[in-house]
Every structure is written in structure tokens, then in C-alpha cells.
Design a protein around this motif. Structure first.
Motif, mmCIF file in Angstrom:
data_model
loop_
_atom_site.group_PDB
_atom_site.id
_atom_site.type_symbol
_atom_site.label_atom_id
_atom_site.label_comp_id
_atom_site.label_asym_id
_atom_site.label_seq_id
_atom_site.Cartn_x
_atom_site.Cartn_y
_atom_site.Cartn_z
ATOM 1 N N VAL A 185 -43.691 -39.558 -31.540
ATOM 2 C CA VAL A 185 -44.720 -40.437 -30.994
ATOM 3 C C VAL A 185 -44.239 -41.869 -30.991
ATOM 4 C CG1 VAL A 185 -47.043 -41.335 -31.371
ATOM 5 C CG2 VAL A 185 -46.586 -38.894 -31.673
ATOM 6 N N TRP A 186 -43.549 -42.274 -32.046
ATOM 7 C CA TRP A 186 -43.050 -43.648 -32.131
ATOM 8 C C TRP A 186 -42.049 -43.945 -31.034
ATOM 9 C CZ3 TRP A 186 -38.163 -45.694 -33.224
ATOM 10 C CH2 TRP A 186 -38.164 -47.070 -33.457
ATOM 11 N N LEU A 187 -41.234 -42.978 -30.674
ATOM 12 C CA LEU A 187 -40.240 -43.199 -29.632
ATOM 13 C C LEU A 187 -40.868 -43.299 -28.250
ATOM 14 C CD1 LEU A 187 -37.385 -40.844 -30.839
ATOM 15 C CD2 LEU A 187 -37.363 -43.332 -30.765
ATOM 16 N N ASN A 214 -28.129 -45.065 -17.440
ATOM 17 C CA ASN A 214 -28.797 -45.304 -18.721
ATOM 18 C C ASN A 214 -29.691 -46.534 -18.570
ATOM 19 O OD1 ASN A 214 -29.544 -45.205 -21.384
ATOM 20 N ND2 ASN A 214 -27.646 -46.090 -22.171
ATOM 21 N N ALA A 215 -31.009 -46.332 -18.624
ATOM 22 C CA ALA A 215 -31.976 -47.426 -18.511
ATOM 23 C C ALA A 215 -32.665 -47.601 -19.861
ATOM 24 C CB ALA A 215 -33.000 -47.126 -17.423
ATOM 25 N N VAL A 216 -32.523 -48.780 -20.457
ATOM 26 C CA VAL A 216 -32.989 -49.009 -21.825
ATOM 27 C C VAL A 216 -33.936 -50.201 -21.862
ATOM 28 C CG1 VAL A 216 -32.291 -49.414 -24.212
ATOM 29 C CG2 VAL A 216 -30.783 -48.159 -22.687
ATOM 30 N N GLU A 217 -35.008 -50.047 -22.616
ATOM 31 C CA GLU A 217 -35.956 -51.139 -22.849
ATOM 32 C C GLU A 217 -35.936 -51.506 -24.325
ATOM 33 O OE1 GLU A 217 -40.768 -52.104 -22.510
ATOM 34 O OE2 GLU A 217 -39.938 -50.233 -21.724
ATOM 35 N N ASP A 218 -35.756 -52.787 -24.614
ATOM 36 C CA ASP A 218 -35.751 -53.283 -25.996
ATOM 37 C C ASP A 218 -34.714 -52.571 -26.858
ATOM 38 O OD1 ASP A 218 -37.789 -55.058 -25.390
ATOM 39 O OD2 ASP A 218 -39.358 -53.616 -25.911
ATOM 40 N N TYR A 219 -33.574 -52.226 -26.275
ATOM 41 C CA TYR A 219 -32.432 -51.643 -26.984
ATOM 42 C C TYR A 219 -32.691 -50.226 -27.507
ATOM 43 C CZ TYR A 219 -31.047 -56.544 -27.064
ATOM 44 O OH TYR A 219 -30.741 -57.827 -26.700
ATOM 45 N N LEU A 251 -35.888 -47.860 -26.353
ATOM 46 C CA LEU A 251 -36.655 -46.938 -25.519
ATOM 47 C C LEU A 251 -35.913 -46.624 -24.229
ATOM 48 C CD1 LEU A 251 -40.202 -48.481 -25.985
ATOM 49 C CD2 LEU A 251 -39.096 -46.681 -27.312
ATOM 50 N N LYS A 252 -35.841 -45.337 -23.904
ATOM 51 C CA LYS A 252 -35.155 -44.887 -22.704
ATOM 52 C C LYS A 252 -36.161 -44.664 -21.576
ATOM 53 C CE LYS A 252 -31.060 -44.260 -24.719
ATOM 54 N NZ LYS A 252 -29.764 -44.760 -24.276
ATOM 55 N N ASP A 253 -35.859 -45.207 -20.400
ATOM 56 C CA ASP A 253 -36.709 -45.009 -19.227
ATOM 57 C C ASP A 253 -36.016 -44.009 -18.307
ATOM 58 O OD1 ASP A 253 -38.269 -45.090 -16.992
ATOM 59 O OD2 ASP A 253 -38.495 -47.264 -16.966
ATOM 60 N N ARG A 282 -29.632 -36.560 -30.079
ATOM 61 C CA ARG A 282 -30.101 -35.704 -28.997
ATOM 62 C C ARG A 282 -31.046 -36.465 -28.081
ATOM 63 N NH1 ARG A 282 -29.778 -31.649 -33.038
ATOM 64 N NH2 ARG A 282 -31.928 -31.931 -33.713
ATOM 65 N N TYR A 283 -31.880 -37.309 -28.663
ATOM 66 C CA TYR A 283 -32.814 -38.107 -27.862
ATOM 67 C C TYR A 283 -32.054 -39.047 -26.932
ATOM 68 C CZ TYR A 283 -35.970 -41.887 -26.706
ATOM 69 O OH TYR A 283 -36.672 -42.836 -26.032
ATOM 70 N N THR A 284 -31.021 -39.692 -27.461
ATOM 71 C CA THR A 284 -30.259 -40.648 -26.666
ATOM 72 C C THR A 284 -29.535 -39.969 -25.514
ATOM 73 O OG1 THR A 284 -29.947 -42.084 -28.572
ATOM 74 C CG2 THR A 284 -28.429 -42.375 -26.737
ATOM 75 N N THR A 285 -28.824 -38.888 -25.801
ATOM 76 C CA THR A 285 -28.027 -38.244 -24.770
ATOM 77 C C THR A 285 -28.896 -37.555 -23.732
ATOM 78 O OG1 THR A 285 -27.831 -36.276 -26.175
ATOM 79 C CG2 THR A 285 -26.065 -37.908 -26.304
ATOM 80 N N ALA A 286 -30.018 -36.987 -24.138
ATOM 81 C CA ALA A 286 -30.854 -36.246 -23.206
ATOM 82 C C ALA A 286 -31.585 -37.164 -22.246
ATOM 83 C CB ALA A 286 -31.864 -35.384 -23.970
ATOM 84 N N ASN A 287 -31.740 -38.424 -22.568
ATOM 85 C CA ASN A 287 -32.476 -39.351 -21.717
ATOM 86 C C ASN A 287 -31.569 -40.239 -20.881
ATOM 87 O OD1 ASN A 287 -35.623 -39.320 -22.237
ATOM 88 N ND2 ASN A 287 -34.593 -38.767 -24.138
ATOM 89 N N VAL A 288 -30.294 -39.893 -20.785
ATOM 90 C CA VAL A 288 -29.379 -40.516 -19.838
ATOM 91 C C VAL A 288 -29.272 -39.578 -18.639
ATOM 92 C CG1 VAL A 288 -27.028 -41.297 -19.426
ATOM 93 C CG2 VAL A 288 -28.100 -41.715 -21.642
#
Length: 287
Positions: A53-55, A147-152, A154-156, A76-82
Motif C-alpha cells: 500500500v505504501w508503494l 523507466n518512469a520514476v516519481e520522487d526517486y 514510485l514507478k509510473d 522485484r517491484y523495481t524490475t517489474a515496473n520498467v
């Protein structure tokens, strides 16, 4: 008086099993341990869910109860959202399509860099930092990662996927061109490795725009493709990566990656055919 052991029933021929009353007995220890493990697993699952939820964007995978959402989950969160996709087209074609896609979406392009055969584009919006990496799979296919990142943190992913979709549309539009633009190459005829930037007019089917690409690293004797252009004129800057640099310069100043470089001008002629710019240790020449 007959004396019996404390756990002995005089009406039974065998001793009474008192494990039901002894919490230290093995069955009760196992039962107690099972309750404690279930409690721990439920607690850890709750912590992991809270982490998702925090992510905000959502976990890439379902967490197994009893697994703490730590470094492995973050990976896993980082790689899956690229967002990633492989396109038909060489790196130059995909790079051009990427620029067109970003411009169409109103995303500001910040830099383009090339190392060996791979190209990286950095861009930004008011809220996102965007990195697009292009790696050739074959001579005619290119893998793109967005790779789209918000505030270093959150992945968009939605924006990253849309960029890939727009790249595909731009490639389709460009593929419909009846005449291909001449290809421009550079060749290192110097005894030292060199690095080159090219400044050229791009845009086969859309609005033409001047673009700078680099750095192209070439070993002695090596030749590399650097750009397509229908324009008669093109500009180059070259240097050796040494303490006492050898440079190939001219009078046209242009910014690249936060620094101005003096480019020299080359006339490609009116024949509109492939062209190679050679660099020697004494001077620059074309063929």
C-alpha cells in the motif's frame, strides 16, 4: 499400604498418558509452536501488505505469507515496473521514433548518449524522471526499456507503457516513407581511440529538427553508423580520450550534455547517398 507412582492408575494395567496436562510434552510443544508460527506468519503478511500500500503503484508479485517485504520484494517491484518491448528497426530508427514520441507527448528531452551500440535518452516532466534505453538485439531489432520514476521511488508504469506505444506508432509512420535518407558513418583512421559527436538535421516524415548524438567511441580502424539525414550539411566534433587531447573542431558552437563544443561543418553534396567521415591524427578528411 501399597504405594503407586503419581501417574499410575491402580485400576489400569498401564501408566496414564499425562502429556495432555504437561505443556512441555512433545505434542503440546508442537501445538504451541504451530500457533506461534501462524501468528508470526499473519503478522508478517500484514507488514508485507502494508508495504504494498505504501508503494502506491502496487506490488509486482503476491507475497507469500511468512515472507517479509524486504530487499527481494523491492528488487522485484523495481524490475517489474520498467516497461520493455522489442521493436523492428535498428537503434537509429528506434531513437528517432523515441524522440518523436516524447515530443508528441509533451515530454522534455534532456540528453541522448551512446556507448558502444547502446543508446540512452533521459527526459522529464514536472513530476517524472524518464530514462529510455535502447539495445540492439540484431541488426534489425532493438529492445527498448522505459523507466518512469516519481520522487526517486514510485514507478509510473502506465506512462512508461504509453511511451512504448507511441514509439511503435512513430516507427510505423516512419516505415511508410518511400525513400530512405542517406546513412552517415564515421571512421577512425587515427592511431588512438577517438570519441565523436554528430550534429545533424533529422526528421524523415515529421518536422525536421537538429539533433546531437554522441559519444561514439571508435578504436583505430573502426567504422560506425551515426545518423540518417537528407540535409546537405552535417557537423562533427571529435577528440581522443587522452590527457593531451587531439581534437577535431570547427567554428559552429553547440551544446551537448551541458557543455558547448566547436563542431566542424561537412558538405555531403547533392547526390543524397551514404557518406563516411574519416578522422586522422593529422587532420579530418572525408571520403
Amino acid at each position: 499400604m501399597q504405594i503407586f507412582p503419581a501417574c499410575f492408575n491402580p485400576r489400569r494395567s498401564t501408566p496414564v498418558d499425562d502429556s495432555r496436562y504437561n505443556m512441555n510434552s512433545r505434542p503440546n510443544r508442537m501445538k504451541s509452536s504451530g500457533i506461534e508460527m501462524a501468528t508470526i506468519k499473519n503478522a508478517l503478511a500484514a507488514i508485507a501488505a502494508a508495504g504494498c500500500v505504501w508503494l502506491m503503484v502496487g506490488c509486482a508479485e503476491v507475497l507469500v505469507p511468512g515472507t517479509l517485504a524486504g530487499g527481494g520484494e523491492a528488487y522485484r517491484y523495481t524490475t517489474a515496473n520498467v516497461a520493455k518491448k522489442t521493436f523492428m528497426g535498428d537503434v537509429e530508427q528506434v531513437t528517432t521514433a523515441t524522440r518523436e514520441a516524447l515530443e508528441k507527448m509533451g515530454i522534455e528531452l534532456q540528453s541522448i548518449s551512446t556507448e558502444d551500440a547502446e543508446t540512452k535518452i533521459t527526459a522529464a516532466t514536472a513530476e517524472l524522471d524518464i530514462t529510455v534505453e535502447m539495445k540492439p538485439i540484431t541488426a534489425h531489432t532493438t529492445k527498448v526499456s522505459v523507466n518512469a520514476v516519481e520522487d526517486y521511488v514510485l514507478k509510473d508504469r502506465a506512462t512508461a507503457v504509453e511511451i512504448l506505444d507511441q514509439i511503435e506508432l512513430a516507427l510505423d509512420d516512419n516505415a511508410s516513407a518511400e525513400v530512405n535518407a542517406p546513412r552517415v558513418f564515421v571512421r577512425n583512421q587515427c592511431r588512438h581511440p577517438i570519441e565523436v559527436i554528430v550534429y545533424y538535421l533529422a526528421g524523415q516524415n515529421g518536422p525536421a529538427s537538429w539533433q546531437a548524438r554522441g559519444w561514439f567511441s571508435l578504436d583505430p580502424g573502426q567504422k560506425k553508423y551515426v545518423a540518417d539525414t537528407r540535409n546537405r550539411y552535417i557537423y562533427f566534433y571529435g577528440e581522443t580520450p587522452l590527457n593531451h587531447k587531439v581534437t577535431w573542431t570547427g567554428e559552429m558552437l553547440h551544446w551537448f550534455e551541458g557543455k558547448r563544443y566547436p563542431f566542424f561543418k561537412v558538405d555531403l553534396g547533392t547526390a543524397m547517398k551514404d557518406f563516411t567521415q574519416s578522422f586522422t591524427c593529422e587532420t579530418s578528411e572525408n571520403d
